[in-house]
Design a protein around this motif. Structure first.
Motif, PDB file in Angstrom:
ATOM      1  N   PRO A 161       0.686  -1.268   0.095  1.00  0.00           N
ATOM      2  CA  PRO A 161       0.152   0.024  -0.027  1.00  0.00           C
ATOM      3  C   PRO A 161       1.032   1.224   0.013  1.00  0.00           C
ATOM      4  CG  PRO A 161      -0.954  -1.546   1.617  1.00  0.00           C
ATOM      5  CD  PRO A 161       0.567  -2.217   1.158  1.00  0.00           C
ATOM      6  N   ALA A 162       2.084   1.376   0.620  1.00  0.00           N
ATOM      7  CA  ALA A 162       3.125   2.291   0.822  1.00  0.00           C
ATOM      8  C   ALA A 162       3.635   2.488  -0.558  1.00  0.00           C
ATOM      9  CB  ALA A 162       4.037   2.068   1.783  1.00  0.00           C
ATOM     10  N   ALA A 163       3.846   1.503  -1.270  1.00  0.00           N
ATOM     11  CA  ALA A 163       4.645   1.664  -2.666  1.00  0.00           C
ATOM     12  C   ALA A 163       3.646   2.227  -3.659  1.00  0.00           C
ATOM     13  CB  ALA A 163       4.890   0.167  -2.844  1.00  0.00           C
ATOM     14  N   VAL A 164       2.205   1.560  -3.772  1.00  0.00           N
ATOM     15  CA  VAL A 164       1.289   2.116  -4.432  1.00  0.00           C
ATOM     16  C   VAL A 164       1.081   3.435  -4.245  1.00  0.00           C
ATOM     17  CG1 VAL A 164      -1.377   2.091  -4.789  1.00  0.00           C
ATOM     18  CG2 VAL A 164       0.116  -0.258  -4.550  1.00  0.00           C
ATOM     19  N   ALA A 165       0.949   4.025  -3.057  1.00  0.00           N
ATOM     20  CA  ALA A 165       0.713   5.381  -2.638  1.00  0.00           C
ATOM     21  C   ALA A 165       1.918   6.460  -3.186  1.00  0.00           C
ATOM     22  CB  ALA A 165       0.793   5.471  -1.325  1.00  0.00           C
ATOM     23  N   VAL A 166       3.301   5.777  -3.155  1.00  0.00           N
ATOM     24  CA  VAL A 166       4.036   6.928  -3.389  1.00  0.00           C
ATOM     25  C   VAL A 166       4.400   7.002  -5.004  1.00  0.00           C
ATOM     26  CG1 VAL A 166       5.429   7.171  -1.524  1.00  0.00           C
ATOM     27  CG2 VAL A 166       6.008   5.018  -3.146  1.00  0.00           C
ATOM     28  N   GLU A 167       3.882   5.830  -5.724  1.00  0.00           N
ATOM     29  CA  GLU A 167       4.066   5.687  -7.082  1.00  0.00           C
ATOM     30  C   GLU A 167       2.904   6.406  -7.774  1.00  0.00           C
ATOM     31  OE1 GLU A 167       6.345   5.339  -9.016  1.00  0.00           O
ATOM     32  OE2 GLU A 167       5.670   4.623 -11.079  1.00  0.00           O
ATOM     33  N   LEU A 168       1.620   6.442  -7.000  1.00  0.00           N
ATOM     34  CA  LEU A 168       0.588   7.140  -7.732  1.00  0.00           C
ATOM     35  C   LEU A 168       0.718   8.886  -7.194  1.00  0.00           C
ATOM     36  CD1 LEU A 168      -2.495   5.048  -6.530  1.00  0.00           C
ATOM     37  CD2 LEU A 168      -1.241   5.351  -8.750  1.00  0.00           C
ATOM     38  N   ALA A 169       1.322   9.253  -5.980  1.00  0.00           N
ATOM     39  CA  ALA A 169       1.480  10.621  -5.949  1.00  0.00           C
ATOM     40  C   ALA A 169       2.526  11.141  -6.810  1.00  0.00           C
ATOM     41  CB  ALA A 169       1.967  10.679  -4.455  1.00  0.00           C
ATOM     42  N   HIS A 170       3.680  10.481  -7.176  1.00  0.00           N
ATOM     43  CA  HIS A 170       4.654  10.784  -8.059  1.00  0.00           C
ATOM     44  C   HIS A 170       4.141  11.080  -9.508  1.00  0.00           C
ATOM     45  CE1 HIS A 170       8.054  10.590 -10.497  1.00  0.00           C
ATOM     46  NE2 HIS A 170       7.762   9.212 -11.007  1.00  0.00           N
ATOM     47  N   ASN A 171       3.073  10.199  -9.857  1.00  0.00           N
ATOM     48  CA  ASN A 171       2.527  10.257 -11.152  1.00  0.00           C
ATOM     49  C   ASN A 171       1.507  11.347 -11.253  1.00  0.00           C
ATOM     50  OD1 ASN A 171       3.530   8.336 -13.149  1.00  0.00           O
ATOM     51  ND2 ASN A 171       3.454   7.048 -11.426  1.00  0.00           N
ATOM     52  N   PHE A 172       0.859  11.659  -9.904  1.00  0.00           N
ATOM     53  CA  PHE A 172      -0.016  12.802 -10.034  1.00  0.00           C
ATOM     54  C   PHE A 172       0.832  14.235 -10.422  1.00  0.00           C
ATOM     55  CE2 PHE A 172       0.484  16.037  -6.492  1.00  0.00           C
ATOM     56  CZ  PHE A 172      -0.319  16.978  -6.719  1.00  0.00           C
ATOM     57  N   SER A 173       2.053  14.036  -9.692  1.00  0.00           N
ATOM     58  CA  SER A 173       2.924  15.446  -9.913  1.00  0.00           C
ATOM     59  C   SER A 173       3.309  15.524 -11.281  1.00  0.00           C
ATOM     60  CB  SER A 173       4.253  15.386  -8.884  1.00  0.00           C
ATOM     61  OG  SER A 173       5.066  14.394  -9.319  1.00  0.00           O
ATOM     62  N   LEU A 174       3.658  14.460 -12.030  1.00  0.00           N
ATOM     63  CA  LEU A 174       4.097  14.387 -13.512  1.00  0.00           C
ATOM     64  C   LEU A 174       3.247  14.894 -14.215  1.00  0.00           C
ATOM     65  CD1 LEU A 174       6.313  11.007 -14.017  1.00  0.00           C
ATOM     66  CD2 LEU A 174       6.844  13.317 -12.896  1.00  0.00           C
ATOM     67  N   LEU A 175       1.805  14.394 -14.157  1.00  0.00           N
ATOM     68  CA  LEU A 175       1.063  14.803 -14.879  1.00  0.00           C
ATOM     69  C   LEU A 175       0.687  16.285 -14.905  1.00  0.00           C
ATOM     70  CD1 LEU A 175      -1.584  11.698 -14.338  1.00  0.00           C
ATOM     71  CD2 LEU A 175      -0.969  12.991 -16.616  1.00  0.00           C
ATOM     72  N   HIS A 176       0.549  16.967 -13.585  1.00  0.00           N
ATOM     73  CA  HIS A 176       0.510  18.397 -13.509  1.00  0.00           C
ATOM     74  C   HIS A 176       1.792  19.209 -14.045  1.00  0.00           C
ATOM     75  CE1 HIS A 176      -3.019  18.305 -10.343  1.00  0.00           C
ATOM     76  NE2 HIS A 176      -3.109  17.582 -11.319  1.00  0.00           N
ATOM     77  N   ASP A 177       2.866  18.598 -13.609  1.00  0.00           N
ATOM     78  CA  ASP A 177       3.998  19.157 -14.074  1.00  0.00           C
ATOM     79  C   ASP A 177       4.163  19.622 -15.914  1.00  0.00           C
ATOM     80  OD1 ASP A 177       6.709  20.449 -13.361  1.00  0.00           O
ATOM     81  OD2 ASP A 177       7.462  18.438 -14.489  1.00  0.00           O
ATOM     82  N   ASP A 178       3.748  18.244 -16.458  1.00  0.00           N
ATOM     83  CA  ASP A 178       3.876  18.388 -17.889  1.00  0.00           C
ATOM     84  C   ASP A 178       2.894  19.550 -18.375  1.00  0.00           C
ATOM     85  OD1 ASP A 178       5.798  16.652 -17.999  1.00  0.00           O
ATOM     86  OD2 ASP A 178       4.442  14.823 -18.335  1.00  0.00           O
ATOM     87  N   VAL A 179       1.679  19.782 -17.537  1.00  0.00           N
ATOM     88  CA  VAL A 179       0.864  20.784 -18.119  1.00  0.00           C
ATOM     89  C   VAL A 179       1.413  22.014 -17.861  1.00  0.00           C
ATOM     90  CG1 VAL A 179      -1.514  21.781 -17.521  1.00  0.00           C
ATOM     91  CG2 VAL A 179      -1.316  19.337 -17.821  1.00  0.00           C
ATOM     92  N   MET A 180       1.939  22.245 -16.509  1.00  0.00           N
ATOM     93  CA  MET A 180       2.505  23.521 -16.133  1.00  0.00           C
ATOM     94  C   MET A 180       3.709  24.080 -17.039  1.00  0.00           C
ATOM     95  SD  MET A 180       2.491  23.067 -11.957  1.00  0.00           S
ATOM     96  CE  MET A 180       1.046  22.647 -11.189  1.00  0.00           C
ATOM     97  N   ASP A 181       4.582  23.125 -17.376  1.00  0.00           N
ATOM     98  CA  ASP A 181       5.698  23.239 -18.098  1.00  0.00           C
ATOM     99  C   ASP A 181       5.468  23.310 -19.826  1.00  0.00           C
ATOM    100  OD1 ASP A 181       7.049  23.613 -16.075  1.00  0.00           O
ATOM    101  OD2 ASP A 181       8.241  21.700 -16.121  1.00  0.00           O
ATOM    102  N   HIS A 182       4.232  22.760 -20.115  1.00  0.00           N
ATOM    103  CA  HIS A 182       3.708  22.596 -21.528  1.00  0.00           C
ATOM    104  C   HIS A 182       4.731  21.704 -22.178  1.00  0.00           C
ATOM    105  CE1 HIS A 182       2.797  26.775 -20.578  1.00  0.00           C
ATOM    106  NE2 HIS A 182       1.453  26.344 -20.979  1.00  0.00           N
ATOM    107  N   ASP A 183       5.304  20.539 -21.271  1.00  0.00           N
ATOM    108  CA  ASP A 183       5.971  19.607 -21.912  1.00  0.00           C
ATOM    109  C   ASP A 183       5.213  18.586 -22.925  1.00  0.00           C
ATOM    110  OD1 ASP A 183       8.754  20.458 -21.234  1.00  0.00           O
ATOM    111  OD2 ASP A 183       8.280  19.302 -19.097  1.00  0.00           O
ATOM    112  N   GLY A 184       5.706  18.470 -24.097  1.00  0.00           N
ATOM    113  CA  GLY A 184       4.933  17.551 -24.903  1.00  0.00           C
ATOM    114  C   GLY A 184       5.322  16.251 -24.940  1.00  0.00           C
ATOM    115  N   VAL A 185       6.607  15.836 -24.621  1.00  0.00           N
ATOM    116  CA  VAL A 185       7.129  14.545 -24.542  1.00  0.00           C
ATOM    117  C   VAL A 185       7.509  14.008 -23.149  1.00  0.00           C
ATOM    118  CG1 VAL A 185       8.935  12.832 -25.555  1.00  0.00           C
ATOM    119  CG2 VAL A 185       7.706  14.686 -26.896  1.00  0.00           C
TER     120      VAL A 185
END
Ligand SMILES: CC(C)=CCC/C(C)=C/CC/C(C)=C/COP(=O)(O)OP(=O)(O)O
Length: 337
Positions: A77-101
């Motif tokens: 459950p901890a491993a799942v939680a940190v991986e999901l939180a990490h991917n939340f941040s990547l999804l938002h980061d790509d929007v904020m930075d306008h990164d296409g790849v």
């Protein structure tokens, strides 16, 4: 390139990924498609694909549970939680930075639009908390609180990173502090969360947490180097991406504050009033090298790695866990992607 330790990453594939896929079933169909696409579980049409992230944070969380004398299972459950939180941040980061790849493929917002990518990130963060809250384990409540606090630090680090792009007086210390928040907080969380969930003694959890903080800064410094000098064929991101985006990562701030002739030339080139052409980007990378910024950043990453390993040596750990954590630490700092 440094080879990844195999056992903990295999356990991410066999134990963590299936649980994440099951949690995704709770989402509405479009939100699920966007999240599964981002995670690499499917292509944009929903056809199955192979997961794309390195799985570093869940590997650390499984090792953290094993550090507390448990098998990897109770750390899931901890491993799942940190991986999901990490991917939340990547999804938002790509929007904020306008990164296409990212990860060698078009980013979720580039495929599905910014609103869908932001909502997929929101959903992953909610699932991260559900994963911990539903764990019937002694430290579940404390683990939820810890994840919340570290995501808050990650958000503060991201806010500082964005603010730095608009400022021309960023210092090296505040840049390192930003890296500790933006990246160190979640790696520290991953290293502590498995043990915390399993009810480990506070001293062990605190030691693992400090180990993860230093490892996280080392990881971010290597990421900063790869953002300028990395091979796009390995990193899965466009060449010279951090310079093109006028980031103020550690090697860049080092050059700007170095007082060297190359650093001053870099400052002129990087001034916001100038349009950066492709040939400017290559010159900028050369000037950073000449200012000693690549070398300094590599040495600082090694210093942070040393501090992480010192923390580890003070902890009472099962021999196999210690050896995998050491291997993982060298993998993190020696990686090329
Ligand atoms: C709130 C908000 C938007 C925060 C953004 C924070 C952020 C993007 C920090 C960068 C962390 C980082 C180096 C990610 C790559 O990890 P990785 O190389 O382990 O990625 P992988 O999963 O693709 O392997």
């Amino acid at each position: 390139m440094t080879t990844a330790p195999v056992a903990c990453f295999d356990q991410v594939t066999t134990l963590v990924e299936p649980r994440i896929k099951k949690l995704l079933d709770r989402l509405d169909p479009h939100n699920r498609l966007v999240a599964a696409y981002h995670l690499g579980y499917c292509d944009a049409d929903g056809a199955p694909a192979t997961a794309v992230g390195k799985g570093l944070r869940p590997a650390l969380a499984l090792l953290s549970a094993r550090a507390a004398g448990e098998p990897p299972g109770p750390g899931v459950p901890a491993a799942v939680a940190v991986e999901l939180a990490h991917n939340f941040s990547l999804l938002h980061d790509d929007v904020m930075d306008h990164d296409g790849v990212r990860r060698h493929r078009p980013t979720a917002w580039a495929v599905f639009g910014p609103a869908a990518a932001i909502l997929a990130g929101d959903a992953l963060l909610s699932l991260a908390h559900e994963s911990l809250a539903e764990a019937d384990q002694p430290g579940a409540v404390r683990a939820v609180a810890r994840l919340g606090a570290d995501v808050r630090r990650l958000v503060a680090g991201q806010a500082a990173d964005l603010d730095f792009e608009r400022r021309d007086d960023v210092g090296l210390d505040e840049c390192l502090a930003m890296s500790a928040d933006k990246t160190g907080a979640l790696l520290s969380c991953a290293c502590a969360l498995g043990a915390l969930l399993c009810g480990a003694p506070p001293a062990l959890t605190a030691g693992l947490s400090r180990f993860g903080s230093h490892l996280g800064v080392a990881f971010q410094l290597v990421d900063d180097l790869l953002g300028i000098w990395g091979d796009p064929g390995r990193t899965g991101k466009p060449i010279l991406s951090d310079l093109r985006a006028r980031k103020k990562s550690v090697p860049i701030v080092h050059a700007l504050t170095s007082g060297t002739a190359a650093g001053d030339a870099f400052r002129m080139l990087y001034a916001p009033i100038r349009q950066l052409r492709e040939s400017d980007l290559e010159l900028a990378a050369r000037l950073l090298d000449e200012a000693g910024s690549r070398d300094w950043t590599g040495k600082e990453a090694d210093r942070q790695l040393g501090r992480a390993l010192d923390e580890l040596s003070g902890l009472d750990l099962p021999a196999a866990v210690r050896s995998e954590l050491v291997d993982l630490s060298y993998f993190v700092t020696g990686r090329d992607h």
